[in-house]
Design a protein around this motif. Sequence first.
Motif, PDB file in Angstrom:
ATOM      1  N   UNK A   3      -6.137  11.738   0.999  1.00 33.15           N
ATOM      2  CA  UNK A   3      -4.864  10.597   0.002  1.00 33.15           C
ATOM      3  C   UNK A   3      -4.748  10.198   0.391  1.00 33.15           C
ATOM      4  N   UNK A   4      -5.078   9.548  -1.631  1.00 36.31           N
ATOM      5  CA  UNK A   4      -5.327   8.262  -2.566  1.00 36.31           C
ATOM      6  C   UNK A   4      -3.807   7.902  -2.440  1.00 36.31           C
ATOM      7  N   UNK A  40      -8.765   5.544  -1.304  1.00 38.56           N
ATOM      8  CA  UNK A  40      -9.355   6.793  -0.699  1.00 38.56           C
ATOM      9  C   UNK A  40      -9.445   7.157   1.171  1.00 38.56           C
ATOM     10  N   UNK A  41      -9.062   7.315   1.705  1.00 41.97           N
ATOM     11  CA  UNK A  41      -8.958   7.902   2.749  1.00 41.97           C
ATOM     12  C   UNK A  41      -9.050   9.185   3.732  1.00 41.97           C
ATOM     13  N   UNK A  42      -9.529   9.541   4.095  1.00 43.02           N
ATOM     14  CA  UNK A  42      -9.964  11.002   4.049  1.00 43.02           C
ATOM     15  C   UNK A  42      -9.232  11.446   5.332  1.00 43.02           C
ATOM     16  N   UNK A  43      -8.366  12.722   5.497  1.00 43.78           N
ATOM     17  CA  UNK A  43      -7.386  12.940   6.433  1.00 43.78           C
ATOM     18  C   UNK A  43      -7.780  14.135   7.435  1.00 43.78           C
ATOM     19  N   UNK A  44      -7.608  13.822   8.638  1.00 45.37           N
ATOM     20  CA  UNK A  44      -8.156  14.821  10.168  1.00 45.37           C
ATOM     21  C   UNK A  44      -7.040  14.591  10.634  1.00 45.37           C
ATOM     22  N   UNK A  70       0.859  -1.492  -0.215  1.00 45.88           N
ATOM     23  CA  UNK A  70      -0.158  -0.254   0.275  1.00 45.88           C
ATOM     24  C   UNK A  70       0.535   1.149   0.138  1.00 45.88           C
ATOM     25  N   UNK A  71       0.506   2.136  -0.828  1.00 48.27           N
ATOM     26  CA  UNK A  71       1.607   3.538  -1.267  1.00 48.27           C
ATOM     27  C   UNK A  71       0.991   4.500  -1.800  1.00 48.27           C
ATOM     28  N   UNK A  72       1.301   5.376  -0.569  1.00 47.62           N
ATOM     29  CA  UNK A  72      -0.062   6.993  -1.224  1.00 47.62           C
ATOM     30  C   UNK A  72       0.930   7.731  -2.254  1.00 47.62           C
ATOM     31  N   UNK A  73      -0.560   8.176  -2.800  1.00 39.08           N
ATOM     32  CA  UNK A  73       0.047   8.460  -4.531  1.00 39.08           C
ATOM     33  C   UNK A  73      -0.427  10.071  -4.004  1.00 39.08           C
ATOM     34  N   UNK A  74      -0.790  10.560  -3.547  1.00 45.18           N
ATOM     35  CA  UNK A  74      -1.150  11.779  -3.833  1.00 45.18           C
ATOM     36  C   UNK A  74      -2.488  12.257  -3.225  1.00 45.18           C
ATOM     37  N   UNK A  75      -2.156  13.913  -3.003  1.00 46.96           N
ATOM     38  CA  UNK A  75      -3.084  14.420  -1.378  1.00 46.96           C
ATOM     39  C   UNK A  75      -3.934  15.355  -2.137  1.00 46.96           C
ATOM     40  N   UNK A 128      -1.518  18.599  -0.884  1.00 51.35           N
ATOM     41  CA  UNK A 128      -0.292  19.360  -1.192  1.00 51.35           C
ATOM     42  C   UNK A 128       0.439  18.032  -2.815  1.00 51.35           C
ATOM     43  N   UNK A 129      -0.738  17.759  -3.133  1.00 53.65           N
ATOM     44  CA  UNK A 129      -0.183  16.922  -4.713  1.00 53.65           C
ATOM     45  C   UNK A 129       0.071  15.790  -4.438  1.00 53.65           C
ATOM     46  N   UNK A 130       1.028  15.404  -5.931  1.00 58.17           N
ATOM     47  CA  UNK A 130       1.421  14.159  -6.204  1.00 58.17           C
ATOM     48  C   UNK A 130       2.904  14.233  -4.436  1.00 58.17           C
ATOM     49  N   UNK A 131       2.694  12.826  -4.535  1.00 60.46           N
ATOM     50  CA  UNK A 131       4.000  12.496  -3.954  1.00 60.46           C
ATOM     51  C   UNK A 131       5.046  11.692  -4.401  1.00 60.46           C
ATOM     52  N   UNK A 132       6.260  12.699  -4.648  1.00 58.81           N
ATOM     53  CA  UNK A 132       7.229  12.210  -5.693  1.00 58.81           C
ATOM     54  C   UNK A 132       7.820  11.225  -5.455  1.00 58.81           C
TER      55      UNK A 132
END
Length: 387
Positions: A277-278, A183-187, A153-158, A161-165
Amino acid sequence: MRDLLQCRDDIDRIDNEIIHLLTERMDVANDIAQYKLANNQSITDAKREHSKLVTLRKKAKDAGLSPSYITDLFKTIIKHTCCAEQQYIIAKANSDTIVRDTSVAYLGTKGSYSHIATIRYLEGFKGKIDAQGCSSFTQIVSSVENSKCEFGILPIENSSSGSINDVLDTIQNTKASIVGEIFVPIDHSILGVEKTDLSEITDIYSHPQPLTQCSMWIEKMLPNVNVHYTSATTEAMEIVANMKDPHHVAIGSHMAADLYNLTPIADHISNNPNNFTRFIAISMTAVNIPETIAAKTSLAFSVQKYQPGSLIKVLNEFSKRNINVTKLISRPRIDSNKDVWEEIFFADVQANVNESAMQEILDSIKPYTNFMKVLGCYASSEIHQDK
């Protein structure tokens, strides 16, 4: 007046009956999934769902219940039912089963957002799940490629803040395929060892992504704070918990506070209140997505650097066939045998890679590209994210 303990016993009994009925309802949904798979029918039926909700709202009103309460309740039930049907159909289409043990690698430790995404992705599995926390994205990919874990499982974009380079760079040359998205809601919350006035906070710890996503709140509320970067939010929480210093705090998930004996000091601190975060799921076994399921295809490609209009020509092939490119971002290509300034483009496309239109596109863009790779085709989950 009824005895309170008796009332609570009755509530417990009713709740157990509700769970039993939901289980029974899901069994019927599995039968529906089998029928839809055999008859090549779509999982969702917007007309049927709308009609059902209208009927349920009327019944709720007649019963003295709030129609909006019943609407929200059954929207959640329907959403999870559709997800279960989709998972069943995909498993059958790939001669697979969710009734089995599996393993997964994720970033950080228990309580991280990656851990939450992992739970959500595998919550439909009916077997033992061996979840292994990792210290880096490369370790996650390596665990999958070396068959230590079935999934990663990898976070790829938010959304803030955009893409996770670092993840885009890591998956450029992986042998694994993208097989799902979550898709996970970030609080985000400020977490400390005890309730502390914001003016007394001197140091803050977190992963660079949450710090970026909360930059406006930090600048306004903690303008002079010392910032410390960690490899994961869980590491930040561990550091603060072990220091036992009320002047040092972490940014992390509110729901993870109890796992580290921390106290939420401030909630909802993200720049974007609708912060998601996707995450992507990767595996060495690619999945076949039936045409009745909304699919997304992720591509990586580089264009001919010294040929003007190469990128436009590539994008025009999608436009001509009415295929929507939902994301396009470039990163330096990591390949010692290529030009220093060669860029690689990552694209998400709303289409199934097996569709004839997509196959035509992949053939037609070859003259304009130096490199092209299908990173994965998987079920689109955007319609299932929480609002």
